[in-house]
Design a protein around this motif. Structure first.
Motif, PDB file in Angstrom:
ATOM      1  N   THR A 273       0.798  -1.228   0.000  1.00  0.00           N
ATOM      2  CA  THR A 273       0.000   0.000   0.000  1.00  0.00           C
ATOM      3  C   THR A 273       0.829   1.276   0.000  1.00  0.00           C
ATOM      4  O   THR A 273       0.333   2.332  -0.393  1.00  0.00           O
ATOM      5  N   GLY A 274       2.077   1.203   0.461  1.00  0.00           N
ATOM      6  CA  GLY A 274       2.878   2.411   0.597  1.00  0.00           C
ATOM      7  C   GLY A 274       2.616   3.172   1.879  1.00  0.00           C
ATOM      8  O   GLY A 274       3.300   4.162   2.169  1.00  0.00           O
ATOM      9  N   TYR A 275       1.646   2.731   2.687  1.00  0.00           N
ATOM     10  CA  TYR A 275       1.372   3.425   3.956  1.00  0.00           C
ATOM     11  C   TYR A 275       2.556   3.254   4.905  1.00  0.00           C
ATOM     12  O   TYR A 275       3.067   2.157   5.090  1.00  0.00           O
ATOM     13  N   THR A 276       2.966   4.357   5.506  1.00  0.00           N
ATOM     14  CA  THR A 276       4.169   4.356   6.336  1.00  0.00           C
ATOM     15  C   THR A 276       3.936   4.972   7.710  1.00  0.00           C
ATOM     16  O   THR A 276       4.532   4.534   8.694  1.00  0.00           O
ATOM     17  N   PHE A 277       3.099   5.994   7.800  1.00  0.00           N
ATOM     18  CA  PHE A 277       3.043   6.805   9.017  1.00  0.00           C
ATOM     19  C   PHE A 277       2.687   5.987  10.249  1.00  0.00           C
ATOM     20  O   PHE A 277       3.419   5.992  11.246  1.00  0.00           O
ATOM     21  N   GLN A 278       1.579   5.265  10.211  1.00  0.00           N
ATOM     22  CA  GLN A 278       1.132   4.541  11.389  1.00  0.00           C
ATOM     23  C   GLN A 278       2.076   3.407  11.760  1.00  0.00           C
ATOM     24  O   GLN A 278       2.327   3.152  12.947  1.00  0.00           O
ATOM     25  N   ARG A 279       2.590   2.686  10.768  1.00  0.00           N
ATOM     26  CA  ARG A 279       3.538   1.605  11.051  1.00  0.00           C
ATOM     27  C   ARG A 279       4.791   2.167  11.703  1.00  0.00           C
ATOM     28  O   ARG A 279       5.353   1.582  12.641  1.00  0.00           O
ATOM     29  N   THR A 280       5.246   3.330  11.226  1.00  0.00           N
ATOM     30  CA  THR A 280       6.426   3.955  11.816  1.00  0.00           C
ATOM     31  C   THR A 280       6.180   4.279  13.283  1.00  0.00           C
ATOM     32  O   THR A 280       7.036   4.024  14.138  1.00  0.00           O
ATOM     33  N   GLN A 281       5.017   4.839  13.596  1.00  0.00           N
ATOM     34  CA  GLN A 281       4.723   5.182  14.994  1.00  0.00           C
ATOM     35  C   GLN A 281       4.708   3.932  15.865  1.00  0.00           C
ATOM     36  O   GLN A 281       5.261   3.919  16.976  1.00  0.00           O
ATOM     37  N   ARG A 282       4.092   2.892  15.372  1.00  0.00           N
ATOM     38  CA  ARG A 282       4.000   1.659  16.145  1.00  0.00           C
ATOM     39  C   ARG A 282       5.384   1.039  16.371  1.00  0.00           C
ATOM     40  O   ARG A 282       5.732   0.648  17.489  1.00  0.00           O
ATOM     41  N   TYR A 283       6.169   0.957  15.327  1.00  0.00           N
ATOM     42  CA  TYR A 283       7.486   0.321  15.447  1.00  0.00           C
ATOM     43  C   TYR A 283       8.425   1.128  16.332  1.00  0.00           C
ATOM     44  O   TYR A 283       9.199   0.573  17.119  1.00  0.00           O
ATOM     45  N   LEU A 284       8.375   2.466  16.210  1.00  0.00           N
ATOM     46  CA  LEU A 284       9.250   3.297  17.036  1.00  0.00           C
ATOM     47  C   LEU A 284       8.884   3.205  18.513  1.00  0.00           C
ATOM     48  O   LEU A 284       9.766   3.181  19.380  1.00  0.00           O
ATOM     49  N   GLN A 285       7.605   3.128  18.804  1.00  0.00           N
ATOM     50  CA  GLN A 285       7.199   2.949  20.199  1.00  0.00           C
ATOM     51  C   GLN A 285       7.678   1.602  20.741  1.00  0.00           C
ATOM     52  O   GLN A 285       8.064   1.500  21.915  1.00  0.00           O
TER      53      GLN A 285
ATOM     54  N   LEU B 225      14.132  -0.344  24.600  1.00  0.00           N
ATOM     55  CA  LEU B 225      15.233   0.378  25.245  1.00  0.00           C
ATOM     56  C   LEU B 225      14.981   0.542  26.734  1.00  0.00           C
ATOM     57  O   LEU B 225      15.894   0.380  27.556  1.00  0.00           O
ATOM     58  N   HIS B 226      13.764   0.862  27.071  1.00  0.00           N
ATOM     59  CA  HIS B 226      13.401   1.031  28.482  1.00  0.00           C
ATOM     60  C   HIS B 226      13.513  -0.288  29.245  1.00  0.00           C
ATOM     61  O   HIS B 226      14.030  -0.334  30.371  1.00  0.00           O
ATOM     62  N   GLN B 227      13.054  -1.367  28.627  1.00  0.00           N
ATOM     63  CA  GLN B 227      13.001  -2.652  29.317  1.00  0.00           C
ATOM     64  C   GLN B 227      14.349  -3.366  29.356  1.00  0.00           C
ATOM     65  O   GLN B 227      14.714  -3.978  30.368  1.00  0.00           O
ATOM     66  N   THR B 228      15.098  -3.309  28.251  1.00  0.00           N
ATOM     67  CA  THR B 228      16.310  -4.138  28.111  1.00  0.00           C
ATOM     68  C   THR B 228      17.585  -3.343  27.895  1.00  0.00           C
ATOM     69  O   THR B 228      18.680  -3.901  27.991  1.00  0.00           O
ATOM     70  N   GLY B 229      17.455  -2.052  27.576  1.00  0.00           N
ATOM     71  CA  GLY B 229      18.633  -1.247  27.256  1.00  0.00           C
ATOM     72  C   GLY B 229      19.073  -1.405  25.813  1.00  0.00           C
ATOM     73  O   GLY B 229      20.044  -0.771  25.394  1.00  0.00           O
ATOM     74  N   LYS B 230      18.343  -2.229  25.044  1.00  0.00           N
ATOM     75  CA  LYS B 230      18.696  -2.443  23.632  1.00  0.00           C
ATOM     76  C   LYS B 230      17.497  -2.119  22.742  1.00  0.00           C
ATOM     77  O   LYS B 230      16.362  -2.470  23.079  1.00  0.00           O
ATOM     78  N   PRO B 231      17.756  -1.507  21.586  1.00  0.00           N
ATOM     79  CA  PRO B 231      16.648  -1.037  20.729  1.00  0.00           C
ATOM     80  C   PRO B 231      16.191  -2.074  19.713  1.00  0.00           C
ATOM     81  O   PRO B 231      16.088  -1.796  18.517  1.00  0.00           O
ATOM     82  N   HIS B 232      15.928  -3.271  20.155  1.00  0.00           N
ATOM     83  CA  HIS B 232      15.544  -4.335  19.233  1.00  0.00           C
ATOM     84  C   HIS B 232      14.114  -4.747  19.533  1.00  0.00           C
ATOM     85  O   HIS B 232      13.849  -5.421  20.534  1.00  0.00           O
ATOM     86  N   ARG B 233      13.196  -4.337  18.670  1.00  0.00           N
ATOM     87  CA  ARG B 233      11.797  -4.641  18.918  1.00  0.00           C
ATOM     88  C   ARG B 233      11.520  -6.124  18.670  1.00  0.00           C
ATOM     89  O   ARG B 233      12.125  -6.746  17.797  1.00  0.00           O
ATOM     90  N   LYS B 234      10.599  -6.668  19.418  1.00  0.00           N
ATOM     91  CA  LYS B 234      10.249  -8.079  19.284  1.00  0.00           C
ATOM     92  C   LYS B 234       9.303  -8.258  18.105  1.00  0.00           C
ATOM     93  O   LYS B 234       8.368  -7.496  17.915  1.00  0.00           O
ATOM     94  N   ARG B 235       9.568  -9.288  17.316  1.00  0.00           N
ATOM     95  CA  ARG B 235       8.732  -9.571  16.153  1.00  0.00           C
ATOM     96  C   ARG B 235       8.326 -11.036  16.156  1.00  0.00           C
ATOM     97  O   ARG B 235       9.176 -11.921  16.273  1.00  0.00           O
ATOM     98  N   SER B 236       7.041 -11.283  16.010  1.00  0.00           N
ATOM     99  CA  SER B 236       6.525 -12.639  15.964  1.00  0.00           C
ATOM    100  C   SER B 236       6.768 -13.247  14.586  1.00  0.00           C
ATOM    101  O   SER B 236       6.501 -12.603  13.554  1.00  0.00           O
ATOM    102  N   TRP B 237       7.241 -14.481  14.553  1.00  0.00           N
ATOM    103  CA  TRP B 237       7.478 -15.139  13.259  1.00  0.00           C
ATOM    104  C   TRP B 237       6.167 -15.297  12.486  1.00  0.00           C
ATOM    105  O   TRP B 237       6.156 -15.238  11.245  1.00  0.00           O
ATOM    106  N   PHE B 238       5.061 -15.443  13.219  1.00  0.00           N
ATOM    107  CA  PHE B 238       3.781 -15.645  12.549  1.00  0.00           C
ATOM    108  C   PHE B 238       3.325 -14.384  11.822  1.00  0.00           C
ATOM    109  O   PHE B 238       2.563 -14.454  10.857  1.00  0.00           O
TER     110      PHE B 238
END
Length: 383
Positions: free
Chosen positions: A276-288, A294-307
């Motif tokens: 779709t090319g939509y970026t804004f909302q996905r960017t907000q979600r991923y950055l949060q 970072l707050h929880q682990t000190g590392k900026p690696h977001r968790k991603r489900s394989w599914f």
């Protein structure tokens, strides 16, 4: 050479959003350097997205609507969004809001410069901008240019040109934005207009294409004029603003974490939804998610489900249908939006259950999408 906690390379939507979320978190006392070659002081773009409830930028949403209109091959009329609102956010309002918020924190610095190089070192992420060196524990890079040249993948472009027009006659219904109007010559592509009314006499009218070839500026403008003259009873009209953009629609694999101290964000990190090319909302979600990590682990690696990876497959199939012209795009979008509302919005947000996705798939022309599925699998195996 001063060392920072975080360097944000690129001060566009993704970089500024990240800086905002950092200052709104427990990490607000960390040192942040934002490097960008431009000052963001113009209304250079508009973001449109659908959202449930109140979002983080609700106070600066320029317009929002409960119902949208659609004009396709077999249907013309409203589409009820149920729990969603369709929202419009102007670039200039976003930039001003973020600047005012960041100004509250002396730990945030700005540097207007051209980034020459970004690399990982044992000491941290290293950035050279205007030949000056900077280093940080982590560099968040939104400037990395995706190559998008692998033959086993699908690489299309979403490109658009829009005008904000003020008309002599009251010809717009402020309650009903037109999110897709396919009453333009398709030329074998996916081509549509959308009309976002500000009031009865002012609206953003934008011509959008999904294909792999850009047009000349004169060609975009010719289609805009033709649509306005044919379908909008404007009388005379005046163009007050112009916007133009190109967004990649690609299923090439992106590397969000290429090294220990560098994290790619925004389009560079694969945040743009391929189909779709939509970026804004996905960017907000991923950055949060990154700030939470970072707050929880000190590392900026977001968790991603394989599914969740199944949505990448869906995107590839859809791009294959478009790229191979397996079925007219205007008819596909008509079926998606008119037979699946409001499920389609949840699906495009990648929040549906598998059973919901199967129901949506049954509304699509089965042979073009089946052929696309086998072609996608073949490309992945051969590639």
């Amino acid at each position: 050479m001063k060392k920072y906690d975080f360097i944000i390379a690129g001060g566009g939507m993704a970089g500024l959003s990240l800086a905002y979320y950092l200052t709104q978190s427990s990490l607000r006392d960390r040192s942040i350097l934002i490097i960008d070659r431009d000052v963001k002081n113009q209304n250079d773009r508009t973001w449109c997205f659908w959202e449930k409830g109140q979002g983080p930028f609700e106070s600066i949403v320029f317009r929002k609507w409960e119902t949208v209109s659609f004009h396709g091959t077999t249907y013309s009329g409203p589409i009820d969004m149920v729990d969603y609102h369709y929202k419009m956010l102007r670039g200039i309002d976003f930039y001003a809001f973020i600047e005012a918020e960041l100004a509250k924190y002396p730990t945030v610095e700005r540097k207007i410069a051209t980034i020459n190089r970004i690399k990982d070192t044992p000491q941290g992420g290293f950035v050279i901008a205007d030949d000056e060196p900077y280093i940080a524990d982590y560099v968040f890079d939104s400037t990395f240019a995706l190559k998008l040249d692998q033959p086993e993948n699908h690489n299309l472009l979403q490109h658009f040109k829009g005008w904000v027009i003020t008309t002599e006659k009251a010809c717009f219904d402020p309650n009903y934005p037109e999110i897709m109007d396919f009453r333009v010559e398709q030329h074998g592509d996916c081509r549509f207009l959308y009309v976002l009314p500000f009031n009865e006499k002012t609206a953003l009218v934008e011509f959008t294409l999904f294909n792999d070839k850009l047009l000349s500026q004169e060609e975009y403008e010719a289609d805009l004029r033709q649509y306005i003259d044919r379908y909008l009873d404007t009388g005379a009209y005046r163009i007050s603003e112009t916007e133009y953009g190109v967004i990649p629609m690609s299923d090439e694999t992106t590397t969000e974490n290429p090294s220990d101290h560098i994290i790619r964000i925004g389009t560079s990190g694969g945040y743009t939804k391929a189909s779709t090319g939509y970026t804004f909302q996905r960017t907000q979600r991923y950055l949060q998610d990154i700030v939470h990590s970072l707050h929880q682990t000190g590392k900026p690696h977001r968790k991603r489900s394989w599914f969740k990876g199944r949505f990448k497959l869906y995107d590839s199939i859809f791009l294959n249908v478009l790229q191979k012209h397996r079925h007219p795009a205007d008819d596909i979008f008509t079926k998606i939006y008119t037979k699946n509302s409001p499920r389609v919005f949840t699906f495009l947000d990648e929040d549906t259950r598998l059973i919901d996705e199967i129901r949506l798939f049954t509304t699509m022309p089965w042979w073009p999408f089946t052929a696309a599925l086998f072609d996608v699998l073949r490309r992945k195996i051969v590639g």
